[in-house]
Design an enzyme around this catalytic site. Structure first.
Site, PDB file in Angstrom:
ATOM      1  N   TYR A 166       2.251  -2.580  -4.629  1.00 33.83           N
ATOM      2  CA  TYR A 166       2.091  -1.126  -4.739  1.00 33.83           C
ATOM      3  C   TYR A 166       3.206  -0.504  -5.871  1.00 33.83           C
ATOM      4  CZ  TYR A 166       1.605   3.755  -3.183  1.00 33.83           C
ATOM      5  OH  TYR A 166       1.308   5.293  -3.000  1.00 33.83           O
ATOM      6  N   LYS A 170       2.695   1.113  -9.458  1.00 35.08           N
ATOM      7  CA  LYS A 170       3.300   2.598  -9.489  1.00 35.08           C
ATOM      8  C   LYS A 170       4.076   2.445 -10.749  1.00 35.08           C
ATOM      9  CE  LYS A 170       0.527   4.793  -6.542  1.00 35.08           C
ATOM     10  NZ  LYS A 170      -0.659   5.475  -7.092  1.00 35.08           N
TER      11      LYS A 170
HETATM   12  P1  NAI Z   1      -6.070   8.832   0.608  1.00 29.99           P
HETATM   13  O1  NAI Z   1      -6.319   7.385   1.178  1.00 29.99           O
HETATM   14  O2  NAI Z   1      -6.383   9.992   1.430  1.00 29.99           O
HETATM   15  O3  NAI Z   1      -6.721   8.904  -0.683  1.00 29.99           O
HETATM   16  C1  NAI Z   1      -6.771   7.791  -1.745  1.00 29.99           C
HETATM   17  C2  NAI Z   1      -8.667   7.869  -1.948  1.00 29.99           C
HETATM   18  O4  NAI Z   1      -8.761   7.061  -2.945  1.00 29.99           O
HETATM   19  C3  NAI Z   1      -9.422   7.673  -0.922  1.00 29.99           C
HETATM   20  O5  NAI Z   1     -10.355   8.816  -0.635  1.00 29.99           O
HETATM   21  C4  NAI Z   1      -9.920   6.344  -1.222  1.00 29.99           C
HETATM   22  O6  NAI Z   1     -11.421   6.480  -0.784  1.00 29.99           O
HETATM   23  C5  NAI Z   1     -10.048   6.480  -2.682  1.00 29.99           C
HETATM   24  N1  NAI Z   1     -10.220   5.417  -3.353  1.00 29.99           N
HETATM   25  C6  NAI Z   1      -9.558   3.989  -3.075  1.00 29.99           C
HETATM   26  N2  NAI Z   1      -9.839   3.093  -3.759  1.00 29.99           N
HETATM   27  C7  NAI Z   1     -10.899   3.703  -4.726  1.00 29.99           C
HETATM   28  C8  NAI Z   1     -11.519   3.081  -6.137  1.00 29.99           C
HETATM   29  N3  NAI Z   1     -11.280   1.784  -6.140  1.00 29.99           N
HETATM   30  N4  NAI Z   1     -12.166   3.974  -6.842  1.00 29.99           N
HETATM   31  C9  NAI Z   1     -12.379   5.252  -6.379  1.00 29.99           C
HETATM   32  N5  NAI Z   1     -11.867   5.913  -5.470  1.00 29.99           N
HETATM   33  C10 NAI Z   1     -10.959   4.958  -4.507  1.00 29.99           C
HETATM   34  O7  NAI Z   1      -4.558   8.740   0.261  1.00 29.99           O
HETATM   35  P2  NAI Z   1      -3.554   9.865  -0.523  1.00 29.99           P
HETATM   36  O8  NAI Z   1      -2.223   9.713  -0.015  1.00 29.99           O
HETATM   37  O9  NAI Z   1      -4.285  10.928  -0.706  1.00 29.99           O
HETATM   38  O10 NAI Z   1      -3.270   9.099  -1.883  1.00 29.99           O
HETATM   39  C11 NAI Z   1      -3.604   9.428  -3.234  1.00 29.99           C
HETATM   40  C12 NAI Z   1      -2.908   9.001  -4.145  1.00 29.99           C
HETATM   41  O11 NAI Z   1      -1.302   9.219  -4.150  1.00 29.99           O
HETATM   42  C13 NAI Z   1      -2.767   7.323  -4.225  1.00 29.99           C
HETATM   43  O12 NAI Z   1      -2.665   6.861  -5.552  1.00 29.99           O
HETATM   44  C14 NAI Z   1      -1.613   7.271  -3.770  1.00 29.99           C
HETATM   45  O13 NAI Z   1      -0.897   5.872  -3.997  1.00 29.99           O
HETATM   46  C15 NAI Z   1      -0.468   8.254  -3.977  1.00 29.99           C
HETATM   47  N6  NAI Z   1       0.601   8.479  -3.443  1.00 29.99           N
HETATM   48  C16 NAI Z   1       0.632   9.027  -1.983  1.00 29.99           C
HETATM   49  C17 NAI Z   1       1.582   9.493  -1.399  1.00 29.99           C
HETATM   50  C18 NAI Z   1       1.643  10.119  -0.001  1.00 29.99           C
HETATM   51  O14 NAI Z   1       2.624  10.617   0.359  1.00 29.99           O
HETATM   52  N7  NAI Z   1       0.404  10.338   0.196  1.00 29.99           N
HETATM   53  C19 NAI Z   1       2.914   8.869  -1.886  1.00 29.99           C
HETATM   54  C20 NAI Z   1       2.870   8.556  -3.097  1.00 29.99           C
HETATM   55  C21 NAI Z   1       2.144   8.273  -3.729  1.00 29.99           C
END
Ligand code: NAI
Length: 301
Positions: A166, A170
């Protein structure tokens, strides 16, 4: 100051079926954007697929009087990523905003991590960001306007145990956006990176439930929306946000030392000068690789 709006603009938000992506999609739509709500709908660790999450967000947007269309393709392959962007073109005729947000986690320490788990995380985050950006870029270039916001993490910027896959993906995204910012500059395409902190199903795997509840994705969405707006003029920058905290992160290079290359430079000389080499005092950012190389050349002469 005029209210920031997105009337007439078309946005693609990947991974918008939940968490942060959903908050971005809802906010952009509430302020007039037509939104492609992309989500593959798999598990947090990237297994399976389900059209429900994306469709639910589209229904929410429409119920609030906004415009949106769902797309269930994966960002992680070139062919399917192109279909995500094509959905914007086919439905709304253009794409102005791309938020690369889709993501999964497969945490394990370096030695315990399966190669497949390393590769899968790189595929979704880094390759997915590359594919969607590459697919959207020609349309943005054609219309001389584009806003791309991609998603990094403190795990990449600062390191985190159990996240070599990851963290690598990133930080790769930061490098990717630095280069896209330069290639997009002459076409009005701005490329920036958001480093969010929010309670979502991803962070629920590592954060206590009360913190997950407190750090709402809605607290990150305003800065991302601003980064997608006409008013925003920065490119190649990293912004961090979470729980009402907003700031900018950057890579800083110290002023360094210049040693005489007409004589042999030995490891012992490096050791002797190391405090000065290491120091960031008086350091600065560079806006391009060319600028940094130029400084080296000017110091040499
Ligand atoms: P989340 O799991 O709620 O949202 C991620 C979404 O991406 C999910 O709905 C999932 O179904 C979708 N997804 C996964 N693989 C996919 C693919 N191959 N094609 C299309 N959609 C796909 O998690 P969150 O936390 O909202 O994450 C959003 C972004 O923010 C991610 O890139 C995560 O790594 C990043 N992030 C989040 C942090 C946090 O504190 N929540 C911290 C740092 C980064």
């Amino acid at each position: 100051m005029a209210e920031i709006r997105f009337d007439g603009r078309v946005a693609v938000v990947t991974g918008a079926g939940g968490g942060l992506g959903r908050a971005y999609a809802l906010l952009l739509a509430a302020r007039g954007a037509k939104v492609v709500v992309n989500d593959l709908g798999g598990t947090f660790d990237g297994h399976g697929a389900d059209s429900t999450p994306a469709q639910k967000v589209v229904d929410e947007i429409k119920a609030d009087g906004g415009e949106a269309v769902a797309n269930y393709d994966s960002v992680a392959e070139w062919e399917s990523a192109q279909k995500i962007i094509q959905t914007a073109i086919d439905t709304y005729g253009r794409i102005d905003i791309l938020i690369n947000n889709a993501g999964i986690l497969r945490d394990k320490s370096l030695m315990k991590m399966e190669i497949a788990d390393y590769l899968k995380v790189i595929e979704v985050h880094l390759n997915g960001t590359y594919f969607c950006t590459k697919a959207a870029f020609p349309y943005m270039r054609e219309q001389n306007y584009g806003r791309i916001v991609s998603t990094a993490s403190v795990a990449g910027l600062y390191g985190n145990f159990g996240q070599t896959n990851y963290g690598a993906a990133k930080m790769g995204i930061v490098g990717l956006m630095n280069c896209v910012a330069q290639e997009g500059a002459r076409y009005g395409i701005l490329a920036n990176t958001i480093v969010p902190t929010a309670g979502t199903r991803l962070t629920a795997t590592v954060m206590p439930p009360d913190i997950v509840e407190k750090l709402k994705p809605e607290y990150v969405a305003p800065v991302v929306a601003y980064m997608c707006s006409e008013q925003f003029q920065e490119s190649g920058k990293i912004f961090t946000a979470g729980g009402g905290y907003f700031s900018r992160a950057a890579i800083i290079e110290g002023p360094g030392v210049v040693l005489d290359i007409t004589a042999e430079i030995t490891p012992d000389m490096i050791a002797e000068k190391f405090d000065a080499i290491k120091s960031l005092e008086g350091g600065r950012e560079y806006s391009s690789a060319t600028e940094q190389t130029g400084v080296i050349l000017s110091k040499m002469s």
